[in-house]
Scaffold this active site. Structure first.
Site, PDB file in Angstrom:
ATOM      1  CG  ASP A  20      -1.573   1.069   1.446  1.00  0.00           C
ATOM      2  OD1 ASP A  20      -2.533   1.781   0.603  1.00  0.00           O
ATOM      3  OD2 ASP A  20      -1.811   1.748   2.611  1.00  0.00           O
ATOM      4  CG  ASP A  22      -1.701   7.740   0.423  1.00  0.00           C
ATOM      5  OD1 ASP A  22      -1.175   8.843   0.383  1.00  0.00           O
ATOM      6  OD2 ASP A  22      -2.003   7.027  -0.874  1.00  0.00           O
ATOM      7  CG  ASP A 195      -2.381   2.557   6.114  1.00  0.00           C
ATOM      8  OD1 ASP A 195      -2.759   3.585   7.010  1.00  0.00           O
ATOM      9  OD2 ASP A 195      -2.527   2.223   5.114  1.00  0.00           O
TER      10      ASP A 195
END
Length: 242
Positions: A20, A22, A195
């Site tokens: 991922d 961001d 996240d």
């Protein structure tokens, strides 16, 4: 850091890295266009991509153009897998519906009602960010949910200080499974790191395929620590050429 991670040589020999952006590779910024790319990170990712025989990809909710402008022309599953790009082939887009224009107009009105919010348009949906108006989350959700009540083609997802409307069927788990069938990934085990709530589908998919799915909060903690770990991987990669 997660103690279940295999040693670097075994990891590099057997796994593909799916990352991922961001909150994972990059620190969260007040606005999507304000993220800072640390010097050397695109080069580090490109080096690992080569050392893994092409087995490194970005899996992100960002539009493809944004993701590759930030980190380079790596294999990318963008907009939660609605767009898949494995260079040098052209991008492939799923045949998914676009949100009605009336929804964008309604959301624009919400921006005026809640100063500090931000609308991010995507190929098949949009994100309403409220990091600049942190108390607006419940009101925004209450305003967005009725839009979807009569249209099951779309779904509303919570994200990091944001609400996202996206086509149903586009999720990072599906994106990960698609990536693991293409050259450079097929035959390897997935190692996915993310996240956010939207990353949970990919974490589950990686584990279901016999690989590793990690949530940043339980493994690396911060993007800085993840970047340090990636540098360690790169330093342990020369043996691959032997």
């Amino acid at each position: 850091m997660d103690s279940d991670l295999p040693a670097a040589p075994d990891l590099l020999r057997r796994h593909a890295l799916l990352l991922d952006i961001d909150g994972t590779l990059l620190d969260i910024a007040p606005r999507p266009d304000a993220v800072r790319v640390p010097p050397g990170l695109p080069g580090l990712l490109n080096s690992l991509h080569a050392q893994l025989g092409g087995g490194l990809a970005l899996v992100t909710g960002r539009p493809l153009e944004q993701a590759q402008a930030l980190l380079g022309p790596l294999p990318t599953a963008a907009e939660h897998g609605a767009v898949l790009h494995i260079p040098p082939a052209p991008p492939r887009r799923l045949a998914l519906p676009r949100v009605p224009y009336a929804w964008q107009l309604a959301t624009t009105a919400l921006l005026h009602a809640h100063p500090g919010t931000l609308l991010e348009l995507k190929h098949g949906g949009f994100v309403l960010h409220y990091r600049g108006a942190p108390d607006a989350g419940p009101a925004l959700e209450a305003a967005l949910r009725p839009l979807l009540a009569a249209d099951p083609r779309f779904e509303l997802l919570p994200a990091a200080m944001a609400w996202e409307i996206r086509p149903a069927g586009a999720d990072k788990g599906r994106a990960l499974r698609a990536l693991m069938t293409v050259p450079g990934f097929a035959g390897r085990l997935p190692l996915f790191i993310g996240d956010d709530v939207t990353d949970l589908a990919a974490i589950d998919a990686a584990r279901a395929l016999g690989g590793i799915g990690l949530h940043m909060a339980d493994s690396f903690g911060t993007p800085g620590r993840l970047r340090q770990w990636l540098m360690t991987l790169q330093e342990n990669a020369p043996w691959l050429a032997s």
